[in-house]
Structure formats: C-alpha cells, structure tokens
Enzyme design. Structure first.
Site, short mmCIF file in Angstrom:
data_model
loop_
_atom_site.label_atom_id
_atom_site.label_comp_id
_atom_site.label_asym_id
_atom_site.label_seq_id
_atom_site.Cartn_x
_atom_site.Cartn_y
_atom_site.Cartn_z
N GLY A 48 0.82 -1.21 0.00
CA GLY A 48 0.00 0.00 0.00
C GLY A 48 0.85 1.26 0.00
O GLY A 48 2.08 1.20 0.01
N GLY A 49 0.18 2.39 0.03
CA GLY A 49 0.86 3.67 0.03
C GLY A 49 1.73 3.90 1.27
O GLY A 49 2.72 4.61 1.20
N THR A 50 1.34 3.29 2.38
CA THR A 50 2.07 3.51 3.63
C THR A 50 2.72 2.24 4.17
O THR A 50 3.86 2.26 4.61
CB THR A 50 1.12 4.06 4.73
OG1 THR A 50 0.43 5.20 4.20
CG2 THR A 50 1.89 4.47 5.97
N LEU A 51 1.97 1.13 4.15
CA LEU A 51 2.45 -0.11 4.76
C LEU A 51 2.37 -1.28 3.78
O LEU A 51 1.44 -1.35 2.97
CB LEU A 51 1.61 -0.44 6.00
CG LEU A 51 1.61 0.58 7.16
CD1 LEU A 51 0.59 0.17 8.22
CD2 LEU A 51 3.00 0.70 7.78
N LYS A 77 1.75 -5.15 3.70
CA LYS A 77 1.23 -6.22 4.52
C LYS A 77 1.53 -7.56 3.85
O LYS A 77 1.35 -7.70 2.63
CB LYS A 77 -0.29 -6.09 4.70
CG LYS A 77 -0.72 -5.07 5.75
CD LYS A 77 -0.62 -3.63 5.33
CE LYS A 77 -1.49 -3.28 4.15
NZ LYS A 77 -1.26 -1.86 3.71
N GLU A 117 -5.95 -4.65 -6.84
CA GLU A 117 -6.11 -4.31 -5.42
C GLU A 117 -7.54 -4.51 -4.91
O GLU A 117 -7.76 -5.05 -3.83
CB GLU A 117 -5.66 -2.85 -5.23
CG GLU A 117 -5.90 -2.33 -3.83
CD GLU A 117 -5.35 -0.90 -3.63
OE1 GLU A 117 -4.76 -0.33 -4.58
OE2 GLU A 117 -5.51 -0.39 -2.52
N THR A 121 -4.28 4.57 3.55
CA THR A 121 -3.74 5.91 3.38
C THR A 121 -4.88 6.81 2.93
O THR A 121 -5.09 7.92 3.44
CB THR A 121 -2.60 5.89 2.35
OG1 THR A 121 -1.71 4.83 2.66
CG2 THR A 121 -1.85 7.21 2.33
N GLY A 137 -6.20 7.38 6.60
CA GLY A 137 -5.10 7.29 7.57
C GLY A 137 -3.97 8.26 7.25
O GLY A 137 -3.30 8.76 8.15
N SER A 188 -5.21 -0.40 8.09
CA SER A 188 -4.34 -0.32 9.28
C SER A 188 -4.65 0.87 10.16
O SER A 188 -4.19 0.94 11.30
CB SER A 188 -2.87 -0.25 8.85
OG SER A 188 -2.59 -1.22 7.89
P1 ATP Z 1 -3.58 2.48 0.50
O1 ATP Z 1 -4.38 1.22 0.55
O2 ATP Z 1 -4.43 3.71 0.62
O3 ATP Z 1 -2.61 2.50 -0.63
P2 ATP Z 1 -2.11 1.32 2.73
O4 ATP Z 1 -2.54 0.00 2.22
O5 ATP Z 1 -0.65 1.50 2.97
O6 ATP Z 1 -2.63 2.50 1.80
P3 ATP Z 1 -3.05 0.80 5.38
O7 ATP Z 1 -1.82 0.02 5.65
O8 ATP Z 1 -4.33 0.06 5.42
O9 ATP Z 1 -2.91 1.64 4.06
O10 ATP Z 1 -3.18 2.00 6.45
C1 ATP Z 1 -2.20 3.03 6.53
C2 ATP Z 1 -2.54 3.90 7.71
O11 ATP Z 1 -2.44 3.14 8.90
C3 ATP Z 1 -1.59 5.06 7.92
O12 ATP Z 1 -1.97 6.17 7.13
C4 ATP Z 1 -1.72 5.32 9.40
O13 ATP Z 1 -2.81 6.16 9.70
C5 ATP Z 1 -2.01 3.94 9.98
N1 ATP Z 1 -0.87 3.25 10.58
C6 ATP Z 1 -0.97 2.20 11.43
N2 ATP Z 1 0.22 1.78 11.85
C7 ATP Z 1 1.14 2.57 11.26
C8 ATP Z 1 2.56 2.63 11.29
N3 ATP Z 1 3.28 1.80 12.04
N4 ATP Z 1 3.18 3.55 10.52
C9 ATP Z 1 2.47 4.40 9.76
N5 ATP Z 1 1.13 4.39 9.70
C10 ATP Z 1 0.45 3.50 10.43
MG MG Z 2 -4.23 -0.67 1.20
#
Ligand code: ATP
Ligand code: MG
Length: 266
Positions: free
Chosen positions: A8-11, A13, A71, A101, A123, A226
């Site tokens: 994802g944009g932030t994490l 998994k 996705e 995100t 997020g 997340s």
């Molecule tokens: P997208 O699906 O929009 O591309 P993503 O899959 O990365 O993004 P998630 O992993 O579901 O998104 O959630 C990211 C959000 O989770 C962050 O924006 C933040 O608010 C929260 N978050 C939880 N734990 C953390 C961490 N350890 N570091 C950064 N953000 C975290």
């Molecule tokens: Mg995501």
C-alpha cells in the site's frame, strides 16, 4: 510456497502459510529494502502474489516468480477469509470500507462486489495533519496522545451554538470540527488537537459512507485498513453513531491483511 503481499501507500502487509498456519508481517512502504532482505533471506524461491498501489515497484526489486493482482479484487476476496478466521458471520449484504492511506468503499452482495467510491480522507490525512498541527510523526505516539485528549473547546458542538435552547438534534453532535475559534487561545494541548483530528476523520468517513450503505439498503458496515489496527479510539468515535443511525459496525481482527489474504488466495 506462496506469499501474499499488499504493498500500500504507507504499509506493506504480508501473509503466508507455514504448517497450515497463517503468518503475518508488516513493513513500511518507505523501507522496502527490509522486505527485499526478508524475502531473499527466508523465502528466496517463494512465488509472490502482489497487490496494492506499489505492486509494480516491488516486483521490480525481487527475482522471485510473481503475479500481480488487482487491489480491489484482492481486498474483496481477502475479506471473506478474514471474516471466516475472525468467526464473524455477517449478512449477505454489507458495505466494506478500507481506511488505508486513503479510503475505498465497496459493496459486498453475496458473491458480487463493486467499488462504489472513495475519498482522500483516510489514515494518511491523520498522519499529515498530525504533523502539521503538532509535529508528531509516529502513528503510535499520535494515537496515545489522542486517547488522552478532550474535544471540548476546540470542536464546536451543537449545544455550544444553541446554548441553553432546545436543539433539533442532539447537543452532543459536532456542529463544526475545529470550529470553536471563539474559545481558542493558541495554547491548545497536542493531545486535545489530536483527539479532535481523530474525531473529524471518523466523522467525515462515517458521514461519507452512510449514503452508500443506504443505497445498497444495508446497515452493516465493515471497516478494515491499518488505520483501525490496535486503535480503540477510532472504533469508539465511530461506534458513537451506531444507535443514532441504526448501524452495525464491525472491525474484524486482522482486517488490515484483507488485501494480502486475497492476493494469497487468488
Ligand atoms: P492504501 O491502501 O491507501 O494505498 P495502505 O494499504 O498503505 O494505503 P493501510 O496500511 O491500510 O494503508 O493504512 C495506513 C494507515 O495506517 C496510515 O496512514 C496510518 O494512519 C495507519 N498506521 C498504522 N500503523 C502505522 C505505522 N506503524 N506507521 C504508519 N502508519 C500506520
Ligand atoms: Mg491498502
């Protein structure tokens, strides 16, 4: 051996199976080298099934055989496995809201799913505005502070406008997020600012998804992503609306791994 990866944009998994048990890992998207090292060290021959916005980016960094998966398909396939594992039995029809995100909204009707819409409020908004308002950058720290904060004096409630008079809606509802300028001193506590921010994002997300729930005639809303992981405050802020709007909200365990589960199963 297969590994499901949702970049994802932030994490990032990761879900995989060992001795018939699912195992989970998370990496930061801006520390992709850690994922690469982990795969090279422990799973050099595994087939990778990769989904999420940064899937191409990751596939280029690894030599493993791989498959790229859409996705939204991955998320809507994976949620079924997540619900099964959480032993959460839902009606045939519900709204799936992924607060990552950004935020993405899907209708789930029997075997069919459709992406109905989305929003840039998610997020990432929490992280960015937390930084601008308080200079805090750590998710855990932001949430710890927000848990301790109060929303009175920064948010304008309906009762602050109506004062002693009878209001047509509950006085406890927010009339204007961050709207109590009259009361502001410039000395607001970080914890109060962050509590209001979590409140604003929860309320914005809920108000945005409600018409979609109405449109598919369902009162069941499942939140994943997340942003809600380990996050009692977000859940509490949203659950305040369950009775008022006759909604049933769910936050399934490991919901943030829906995309990775779906990729693995695909
Ligand atoms: P997208 O699906 O929009 O591309 P993503 O899959 O990365 O993004 P998630 O992993 O579901 O998104 O959630 C990211 C959000 O989770 C962050 O924006 C933040 O608010 C929260 N978050 C939880 N734990 C953390 C961490 N350890 N570091 C950064 N953000 C975290
Ligand atoms: Mg995501």
């Amino acid at each position: 051996e297969c590994i499901g990866i949702d970049a994802g944009g932030t994490l990032i998994k990761v879900v995989y199976k060992e001795r018939d048990e699912y195992l989970y890992q998370t990496f930061l998207s801006n520390e992709v080298e850690k994922l690469v090292k982990w795969i090279n060290e422990w799973h050099p021959n595994a087939k990778l099934k990769i989904t999420g916005g940064k899937q191409e980016n990751i596939s280029k960094l690894l030599h493993n055989p791989h498959e790229l998966i859409d996705e939204f398909e991955a998320t809507t396939i994976g949620i079924k496995e997540v619900l099964k594992r959480a032993e959460l039995y839902l009606p045939e029809k519900y709204l799936l809201v992924n607060v990552g995100t950004g935020t993405s909204i899907h209708s789930m009707i029997g075997e069919n799913s459709e992406r109905l819409g989305g929003s840039g409020i998610g997020g990432g908004t929490l992280m960015g505005l937390s930084y601008l308002l308080t200079r805090q950058k750590q998710f855990e720290e932001i949430m710890l502070l927000a848990e301790k904060g109060k929303r009175t004096g920064i948010d304008l409630k309906v009762r602050d406008i109506y004062e002693g008079d009878r209001s047509p809606i509950s006085g406890d509802l927010t009339a204007s997020n961050f709207g109590f300028l009259e009361r502001m001193t410039g000395e607001e506590l970080q914890e109060d600012i962050l509590a209001c921010l979590v409140g604003m994002i929860s309320e914005a997300v809920l108000m945005m998804v409600m018409p979609f729930a109405k449109a598919i005639e369902s009162s069941t809303i499942v939140f994943i992503g997340s942003t809600f992981h380990n996050n009692a405050l977000f859940k509490k802020q949203l659950q305040r609306f369950e009775d008022l709007f006759e909604l049933k909200l769910h936050f399934p365990f490991n919901g943030q791994y829906s995309g990775a589960h779906g990729a693995l199963l695909y």
